[in-house]
Design a protein around this motif. Structure first.
Motif, PDB file in Angstrom:
ATOM      1  N   GLY A  10      18.546  -1.907  -6.342  1.00 61.91           N
ATOM      2  CA  GLY A  10      18.647  -3.326  -6.010  1.00 61.91           C
ATOM      3  C   GLY A  10      18.869  -3.608  -4.533  1.00 61.91           C
ATOM      4  N   ASN A  11      18.881  -2.561  -3.715  1.00 60.68           N
ATOM      5  CA  ASN A  11      19.061  -2.759  -2.269  1.00 60.68           C
ATOM      6  C   ASN A  11      17.817  -3.413  -1.670  1.00 60.68           C
ATOM      7  N   ARG A  12      18.025  -4.460  -0.874  1.00 62.85           N
ATOM      8  CA  ARG A  12      16.909  -5.165  -0.246  1.00 62.85           C
ATOM      9  C   ARG A  12      16.496  -4.443   1.045  1.00 62.85           C
ATOM     10  N   HIS A  13      15.193  -4.208   1.200  1.00 65.59           N
ATOM     11  CA  HIS A  13      14.666  -3.551   2.392  1.00 65.59           C
ATOM     12  C   HIS A  13      13.625  -4.448   3.054  1.00 65.59           C
ATOM     13  N   SER A  14      13.604  -4.407   4.367  1.00 61.46           N
ATOM     14  CA  SER A  14      12.619  -5.167   5.124  1.00 61.46           C
ATOM     15  C   SER A  14      12.053  -4.274   6.230  1.00 61.46           C
ATOM     16  N   PHE A  15      10.733  -4.142   6.270  1.00 64.56           N
ATOM     17  CA  PHE A  15      10.069  -3.320   7.282  1.00 64.56           C
ATOM     18  C   PHE A  15       9.036  -4.174   8.012  1.00 64.56           C
ATOM     19  N   PRO A  16       8.998  -4.111   9.348  1.00 65.95           N
ATOM     20  CA  PRO A  16       8.007  -4.890  10.095  1.00 65.95           C
ATOM     21  C   PRO A  16       6.580  -4.460   9.771  1.00 65.95           C
ATOM     22  N   GLN A  17       6.425  -3.189   9.377  1.00 70.39           N
ATOM     23  CA  GLN A  17       5.125  -2.664   8.963  1.00 70.39           C
ATOM     24  C   GLN A  17       5.359  -1.488   8.022  1.00 70.39           C
ATOM     25  N   SER A  18       4.312  -0.962   7.414  1.00 70.36           N
ATOM     26  CA  SER A  18       4.450   0.171   6.500  1.00 70.36           C
ATOM     27  C   SER A  18       5.048   1.374   7.232  1.00 70.36           C
ATOM     28  N   PRO A  19       6.135   1.970   6.696  1.00 70.97           N
ATOM     29  CA  PRO A  19       6.766   3.121   7.355  1.00 70.97           C
ATOM     30  C   PRO A  19       5.777   4.258   7.590  1.00 70.97           C
ATOM     31  N   LYS A  20       5.825   4.834   8.788  1.00 68.67           N
ATOM     32  CA  LYS A  20       4.862   5.876   9.155  1.00 68.67           C
ATOM     33  C   LYS A  20       5.481   7.273   9.238  1.00 68.67           C
ATOM     34  N   ARG A  21       6.812   7.350   9.279  1.00 69.40           N
ATOM     35  CA  ARG A  21       7.475   8.656   9.342  1.00 69.40           C
ATOM     36  C   ARG A  21       8.489   8.732   8.198  1.00 69.40           C
ATOM     37  N   ILE A  22       8.212   9.648   7.247  1.00 67.33           N
ATOM     38  CA  ILE A  22       9.000   9.731   6.011  1.00 67.33           C
ATOM     39  C   ILE A  22       9.770  11.045   5.947  1.00 67.33           C
ATOM     40  N   ASN A 113       9.738   5.440 -13.767  1.00 62.30           N
ATOM     41  CA  ASN A 113       8.820   6.288 -13.007  1.00 62.30           C
ATOM     42  C   ASN A 113       7.608   5.495 -12.522  1.00 62.30           C
ATOM     43  N   LEU A 114       7.052   4.692 -13.410  1.00 58.82           N
ATOM     44  CA  LEU A 114       5.893   3.883 -13.055  1.00 58.82           C
ATOM     45  C   LEU A 114       6.250   2.857 -11.977  1.00 58.82           C
ATOM     46  N   LYS A 115       7.460   2.314 -12.071  1.00 57.10           N
ATOM     47  CA  LYS A 115       7.922   1.340 -11.059  1.00 57.10           C
ATOM     48  C   LYS A 115       8.039   2.016  -9.692  1.00 57.10           C
ATOM     49  N   MET A 116       8.553   3.254  -9.666  1.00 55.39           N
ATOM     50  CA  MET A 116       8.662   3.992  -8.414  1.00 55.39           C
ATOM     51  C   MET A 116       7.284   4.186  -7.773  1.00 55.39           C
ATOM     52  N   ILE A 117       6.304   4.588  -8.576  1.00 54.03           N
ATOM     53  CA  ILE A 117       4.955   4.810  -8.045  1.00 54.03           C
ATOM     54  C   ILE A 117       4.380   3.504  -7.490  1.00 54.03           C
ATOM     55  N   GLN A 118       4.586   2.419  -8.243  1.00 52.64           N
ATOM     56  CA  GLN A 118       4.116   1.106  -7.784  1.00 52.64           C
ATOM     57  C   GLN A 118       4.790   0.711  -6.469  1.00 52.64           C
ATOM     58  N   ASP A 119       6.106   0.932  -6.386  1.00 54.12           N
ATOM     59  CA  ASP A 119       6.853   0.608  -5.160  1.00 54.12           C
ATOM     60  C   ASP A 119       6.317   1.391  -3.963  1.00 54.12           C
ATOM     61  N   PHE A 120       6.068   2.698  -4.172  1.00 53.87           N
ATOM     62  CA  PHE A 120       5.548   3.523  -3.080  1.00 53.87           C
ATOM     63  C   PHE A 120       4.170   3.023  -2.636  1.00 53.87           C
ATOM     64  N   GLY A 121       3.381   2.536  -3.595  1.00 51.93           N
ATOM     65  CA  GLY A 121       2.075   1.984  -3.259  1.00 51.93           C
ATOM     66  C   GLY A 121       2.192   0.810  -2.302  1.00 51.93           C
ATOM     67  N   HIS A 122       3.176  -0.062  -2.563  1.00 58.62           N
ATOM     68  CA  HIS A 122       3.415  -1.218  -1.684  1.00 58.62           C
ATOM     69  C   HIS A 122       4.007  -0.776  -0.348  1.00 58.62           C
ATOM     70  N   LEU A 123       5.010   0.096  -0.430  1.00 55.18           N
ATOM     71  CA  LEU A 123       5.725   0.534   0.774  1.00 55.18           C
ATOM     72  C   LEU A 123       4.812   1.213   1.788  1.00 55.18           C
ATOM     73  N   PHE A 124       3.963   2.103   1.291  1.00 53.20           N
ATOM     74  CA  PHE A 124       3.188   2.962   2.182  1.00 53.20           C
ATOM     75  C   PHE A 124       1.705   2.598   2.239  1.00 53.20           C
ATOM     76  N   ASN A 125       1.405   1.382   1.768  1.00 47.44           N
ATOM     77  CA  ASN A 125       0.052   0.854   1.864  1.00 47.44           C
ATOM     78  C   ASN A 125      -0.974   1.794   1.228  1.00 47.44           C
ATOM     79  N   CYS A 126      -0.637   2.246   0.022  1.00 51.12           N
ATOM     80  CA  CYS A 126      -1.569   3.129  -0.712  1.00 51.12           C
ATOM     81  C   CYS A 126      -1.646   2.652  -2.165  1.00 51.12           C
ATOM     82  N   ARG A 127      -1.871   1.358  -2.320  1.00 50.15           N
ATOM     83  CA  ARG A 127      -1.853   0.748  -3.659  1.00 50.15           C
ATOM     84  C   ARG A 127      -2.917   1.323  -4.584  1.00 50.15           C
TER      85      ARG A 127
END
Length: 265
Positions: A10-22, A113-127
């Motif tokens: 439930g932690n709110r995150h805000s990124f100016p752009q998709s994170p590039k270094r993981i 698990n499916l929610k995590m994959i969906q979140d990563f798709g949004h986070l890292f611009n790989c939907r």
């Protein structure tokens, strides 16, 4: 374009752009990030991140899952650090917030698990890639449930550790995988990873099958022999711990493994 999302705590995150270094502190999630096509963005992993194999040589090792080298992580200048509620400690997560945003996953169910994959798709611009893995998972799940229809259920105990003996209890992803296989976990009403006294197993649920995991403790033949003294009629089976405890893209491979396991019963 700014990205605003909440992680699975439930932690709110805000990124100016998709994170590039993981930096990834979770072996199964490192594998997922790779399968999502993010190899170039991953800069740091743990010593337990063994898939894909070549990451050991190409990525910076920042410690384990319970003990990390904060300085090494800071040197990598990550935009985001991927952690997990179960794999990593709260102290680790809190200490790393001074370096970068820490995205924490919490996986107990397949839906998580499916929610995590969906979140990563949004986070890292790989939907598109994320949706492929969601579709593969859903297809595999549908197929496996059809395969399991009318198959018998068995009472089981799933061992993860020795000295002390520990098993998977309720509220765990392992327990979710056991249920998928029509296994009734005799310790499902206990805490997540209870210590047990093996001499009392027969009165605590009398398992028909004892599953000995390959990780985190690598059980051997002598362990099976020792447990057999207290379970008598139970069948002891060595299982691949990654298939029962790794979430992310590993789940797609797990369905085929579970079919093979069922055929052995």
């Amino acid at each position: 374009m700014e990205i605003q999302l909440r992680d699975q705590l439930g932690n709110r995150h805000s990124f100016p752009q998709s994170p590039k270094r993981i930096v990834s502190l979770v072996p199964s999630q490192t594998e997922l990030l790779y399968d999502l096509g993010l190899e170039e963005k991953i800069v740091g992993i743990t010593k337990f991140c063994v898939h894909p194999l070549h990451f050991k040589a190409t990525k910076k090792i920042v410690g384990g899952t319970k003990k990390v080298n904060v300085d090494k992580i800071a040197e990598l200048k990550p935009d985001i650090i991927i952690a997990n509620k179960e794999e990593n400690t709260q102290e680790i997560v809190e200490s790393l917030w001074e370096i970068a945003a820490v995205w924490v996953t919490d996986i107990v169910t397949i839906d998580d698990n499916l929610k995590m994959i969906q979140d990563f798709g949004h986070l890292f611009n790989c939907r598109t890639e994320a949706q492929k893995w969601i579709d593969k998972t859903n297809f595999g799940l549908y197929d496996f449930k059809a395969f399991m229809k009318d198959r018998p259920s068995f009472r089981v105990a799933y061992f993860i550790w020795k000295n002390p003996h520990m098993v998977a209890g309720g509220g765990t992803f392992i327990n979710e995988m056991l249920q998928l296989n029509n296994f009734v976990n005799i310790y499902a009403e206990r805490e997540r990873y209870p210590e047990i006294i093996i001499q009392k197993m027969r009165i605590q649920g009398d398992p028909e099958i004892v599953l000995l995991s390959s990780e985190p403790y690598p059980f051997k033949d002598e362990d099976a022999f020792e447990l057999g003294r207290f379970t008598h009629h139970a069948k002891t089976i060595f299982v691949d711990g990654e298939m029962f405890s790794w979430y992310g893209s590993r789940l797609v491979k797990a369905f085929a493994y579970f079919k093979q396991l069922q055929e052995r019963l």
